[in-house]
Scaffold this motif. Structure first.
Motif, short mmCIF file in Angstrom:
data_model
loop_
_atom_site.label_atom_id
_atom_site.label_comp_id
_atom_site.label_asym_id
_atom_site.label_seq_id
_atom_site.Cartn_x
_atom_site.Cartn_y
_atom_site.Cartn_z
N ALA A 1 7.94 -52.60 -5.01
CA ALA A 1 8.04 -52.66 -3.55
C ALA A 1 8.20 -51.26 -2.96
N ALA A 2 8.96 -50.39 -3.64
CA ALA A 2 9.13 -49.02 -3.15
C ALA A 2 7.81 -48.25 -3.22
N TRP A 3 7.03 -48.45 -4.30
CA TRP A 3 5.74 -47.75 -4.39
C TRP A 3 4.78 -48.23 -3.31
N ARG A 4 4.75 -49.51 -3.05
CA ARG A 4 3.89 -50.01 -1.99
C ARG A 4 4.34 -49.50 -0.63
N GLN A 5 5.61 -49.19 -0.50
CA GLN A 5 6.11 -48.70 0.78
C GLN A 5 5.71 -47.25 1.04
N GLY A 6 5.75 -46.41 0.02
CA GLY A 6 5.49 -45.00 0.26
C GLY A 6 4.99 -44.23 -0.94
N GLY A 7 4.42 -44.89 -1.94
CA GLY A 7 3.90 -44.17 -3.10
C GLY A 7 4.99 -43.51 -3.92
N LEU A 8 4.70 -42.33 -4.44
CA LEU A 8 5.65 -41.64 -5.30
C LEU A 8 6.92 -41.27 -4.52
N GLU A 9 6.80 -40.87 -3.26
CA GLU A 9 7.98 -40.53 -2.48
C GLU A 9 8.86 -41.75 -2.25
N GLY A 10 8.25 -42.89 -2.00
CA GLY A 10 9.03 -44.11 -1.85
C GLY A 10 9.77 -44.48 -3.12
N LEU A 11 9.11 -44.29 -4.28
CA LEU A 11 9.78 -44.59 -5.54
C LEU A 11 10.90 -43.60 -5.81
N THR A 12 10.71 -42.35 -5.43
CA THR A 12 11.76 -41.33 -5.63
C THR A 12 12.99 -41.65 -4.79
N LEU A 13 12.79 -42.06 -3.55
CA LEU A 13 13.92 -42.36 -2.67
C LEU A 13 14.67 -43.61 -3.10
N LEU A 14 14.07 -44.42 -3.96
CA LEU A 14 14.75 -45.64 -4.39
C LEU A 14 16.01 -45.33 -5.18
N ASP A 15 16.00 -44.29 -6.00
CA ASP A 15 17.11 -44.03 -6.91
C ASP A 15 17.79 -42.69 -6.67
N THR A 16 17.24 -41.80 -5.86
CA THR A 16 17.83 -40.48 -5.68
C THR A 16 18.11 -40.22 -4.21
N THR A 17 19.14 -39.40 -3.99
CA THR A 17 19.47 -38.95 -2.63
C THR A 17 19.35 -37.43 -2.57
N TRP A 18 19.27 -36.91 -1.35
CA TRP A 18 19.20 -35.47 -1.18
C TRP A 18 19.77 -35.14 0.20
N ASN A 19 20.12 -33.91 0.39
CA ASN A 19 20.72 -33.47 1.65
C ASN A 19 19.67 -32.74 2.48
N PRO A 20 19.13 -33.42 3.51
CA PRO A 20 18.11 -32.78 4.33
C PRO A 20 18.71 -31.67 5.19
N PRO A 21 17.95 -30.64 5.49
CA PRO A 21 18.45 -29.58 6.35
C PRO A 21 18.58 -30.07 7.80
N ALA A 22 19.31 -29.30 8.58
CA ALA A 22 19.48 -29.65 9.99
C ALA A 22 18.13 -29.63 10.68
N GLY A 23 17.94 -30.63 11.55
CA GLY A 23 16.66 -30.70 12.26
C GLY A 23 16.32 -32.13 12.56
N ASP A 24 15.24 -32.62 11.94
CA ASP A 24 14.77 -33.96 12.24
C ASP A 24 15.79 -35.02 11.90
N PHE A 25 16.52 -34.86 10.82
CA PHE A 25 17.50 -35.88 10.44
C PHE A 25 18.60 -35.98 11.49
N ASP A 26 19.10 -34.85 11.99
CA ASP A 26 20.16 -34.89 12.99
C ASP A 26 19.63 -35.41 14.33
N ARG A 27 18.43 -35.05 14.70
CA ARG A 27 17.87 -35.52 15.97
C ARG A 27 17.57 -37.00 15.95
#
Length: 560
Positions: free
Chosen positions: A465-491
């Motif tokens: 389901a994660a791959w169908r949602q966004g390909g490799l990036e969707g599968l990566t976000l299924l199990d890993t987290t990361w700290n996005p820089p200030a910008g789009d995430f804060d807005r």
């Protein structure tokens, strides 16, 4: 009396299809009955393996009645054996139609065996194997002695003609009633079925063109036979020469000496022509260079007369052979087709050591990815001009492999990122049935993938389901987290509040409302991936498609 062939070994794989047609195969497989194998153990080192296996491309369609399938007398004898074996003339007529319409694909002939695939009413072609008994070593000795004793017979064979006297030497060369044992993977229990009959009709056309095909069916290849006949002919010629020398002076040599010498020379020439595998001739040495070569290798005998020097083949200096020389430029690449080609359908048969459908799917996937790769490289005629394109020289957007532990280092400039076996398995499972739910087929696929990767079926379904949602990036976000820089995430939080949407709690790259069981995950590609879960369960599943707008992603999620 009908001579039935002895049990034929080696038919427990491709040739055994569970129909019970013909005698049961033996427990072992003789080397002479396998494609591409060399001589049997009782004839060690007699001939290389390639001489005992010949593959013929599909023959073109032809119209006409039975006579056109057998224009020679030996081809007619082959079809007579087929018709005397057939139990149903209607199946023979349908087989003749199949052969005339070109339904028989590539034919492979080895000692005692004819194998081919025939396209029938089903999408997958059927496997057909025709068996006939090989000649024994004693029968081969009698046959070769008879041919060598008559130079005219050898001359006829070299002209691709089969003399009747060869077939009437006492050795059963042509098949008789019951000698052809057909087997087919189709459900028809006829003897033979229309598919096996079609192969026999096409085999008659091969026999018409080259009688050595019949000799190969009986156990020996063309080069092997020509070498053996040349040796036997030379022995007989030597005996006649000795007899002529011991005879009185007025006794003329035997009448066959001249004909035998001609036949021996023709056999040796034909054998040498077929044994030669050199692609190009040796480099020619100019007269001046040749004289220099002789002077360097034989300085002491340079002044000797040509008759005094022993005859030896002239070679090429090593420095000349190894010297750098300009090579012709490579031809331009072939034009790229607008769409990927269609893979060949594999034969549908029981007992195959692989899953035919899975192999076809992998071949189709590889073809589509290769076509996409070449399309990305071409861009503005990149392959023709040698200039890199943006698709080939620019990596995919996102972080470097060092910031994504679940992705291996990228190799080359392929438009497809390098994948681990787990990621590639999920990709294939997601693309095999892109719109299917949890059907029996997908459940079986998920179970097999889970067993192969050491994961649970739930993990596989969630990853698909994660791959169908966004390909490799969707599968990566299924199990890993990361700290996005200030910008789009804060807005994004401000945009959600301005749209009067529920407030979400930030953590790493997640915006979550545990009470409602909704979540947005921010990806490296600056898109928002919606997730949902039962309230308080923390069992998050990818839901819907990724969206570059957080308001749109959350609105879609709340609308579900």
């Amino acid at each position: 009396m009908t001579r039935r062939p002895r049990p034929l070994p080696g038919d427990d794989g491709a040739g055994h299809f569970g129909h019970g047609r013909g005698p049961a195969p033996g427990p072992g497989t003789s080397p002479s009955a396998r494609p591409g194998r060399g001589a049997a153990p009782d004839r060690p080192g007699r001939m290389d393996r390639s001489d005992r296996s010949r593959t013929f491309p599909p023959l073109p369609q032809r119209s006409g009645a039975r006579g056109l399938f057998a224009e020679s007398w030996w081809g007619s004898a082959w079809l007579d054996a087929l018709e005397s074996t057939a139990l149903d003339s209607a199946r023979l007529a349908r087989g003749r139609t199949y052969a005339r319409d070109g339904n028989v694909d590539t034919i492979n002939i080895t000692p005692g065996r004819i194998a081919a695939t025939v396209r029938g009413s089903r999408p997958r072609p059927y496997n057909v194997v025709i068996r006939l008994q090989e000649l024994t070593p004693g029968e081969w000795t009698d046959l070769l002695d008879a041919i060598a004793a008559e130079p005219a017979q050898l001359t006829a064979l070299l002209a691709k003609e089969l003399p009747r006297s060869v077939a009437e030497t006492g050795v059963r060369l042509l098949p008789g009633p019951g000698d052809l044992v057909p087997r087919c993977s189709c459900p028809d229990h006829g003897h033979p079925c229309k598919h096996a009959a079609a192969v026999c009709f096409q085999a008659a056309r091969l026999l018409d063109a080259d009688p050595f095909v019949l000799l190969l069916m009986r156990g020996r290849g063309e080069r092997e036979l020509l070498d053996e006949l040349s040796r036997r002919n030379a022995t007989l010629t030597a005996r006649e020469s000795r007899s002529a020398q011991m005879a009185p002076p007025k006794t003329a040599p035997g009448p066959l000496s001249g004909a035998r010498a001609d036949a021996r020379a023709a056999a040796a020439a034909a054998s040498q022509a077929r044994r030669s595998t050199v692609a190009e001739e040796r480099s020619q040495v100019t007269p001046g260079a040749g004289a220099g070569t002789d002077a360097e290798h034989h300085p002491a005998s340079a002044s000797a007369s040509p008759a005094a020097r022993p005859h030896s083949p002239r070679g090429v200096l090593a420095r000349r052979a190894l010297a750098d020389r300009p090579l012709p430029s490579l031809p331009p690449p072939m034009p790229l087709p607008p769409h990927p080609g269609q893979t060949h359908a594999l034969p549908d048969a029981d007992g195959l050591p692989l899953d035919a459908e899975a192999l076809e799917f992998l071949a189709t996937d590889a073809t589509a990815r290769a076509h996409a790769y070449l399309s990305a490289l071409r861009g503005g005629s990149a392959l023709q001009t040698g200039a890199p394109t943006a698709s080939a020289a620019t990596p995919l957007p996102g972080p470097t492999p060092a910031t994504r532990p679940d992705q291996p280092p990228a190799i080359g400039m392929s438009p497809f990122p390098a994948l681990t076996p787990w990621q590639d398995g999920i990709r294939l499972a997601a693309t095999a049935h892109p719109t299917a739910g949890l059907t029996s087929t997908t459940r079986a696929l998920y179970r097999d993938l889970a067993a192969a990767t050491g994961r649970s079926v739930t993990d596989v379904a969630r990853a698909v389901a994660a791959w169908r949602q966004g390909g490799l990036e969707g599968l990566t976000l299924l199990d890993t987290t990361w700290n996005p820089p200030a910008g789009d995430f804060d807005r994004a939080r401000s945009a959600l509040a301005a749209a009067d949407l529920p407030a979400l709690r930030p953590r790493h790259n997640h915006l979550t409302d545990p009470a409602r069981g909704i979540q947005l995950r921010f990806g490296h590609d600056n898109r928002w991936y919606p997730y949902e879960s039962d309230p308080g369960a923390e069992d998050w599943w990818p839901t819907g498609r990724a969206d570059p707008d957080p308001v749109g992603a959350l609105t879609t999620l709340l609308g579900r």
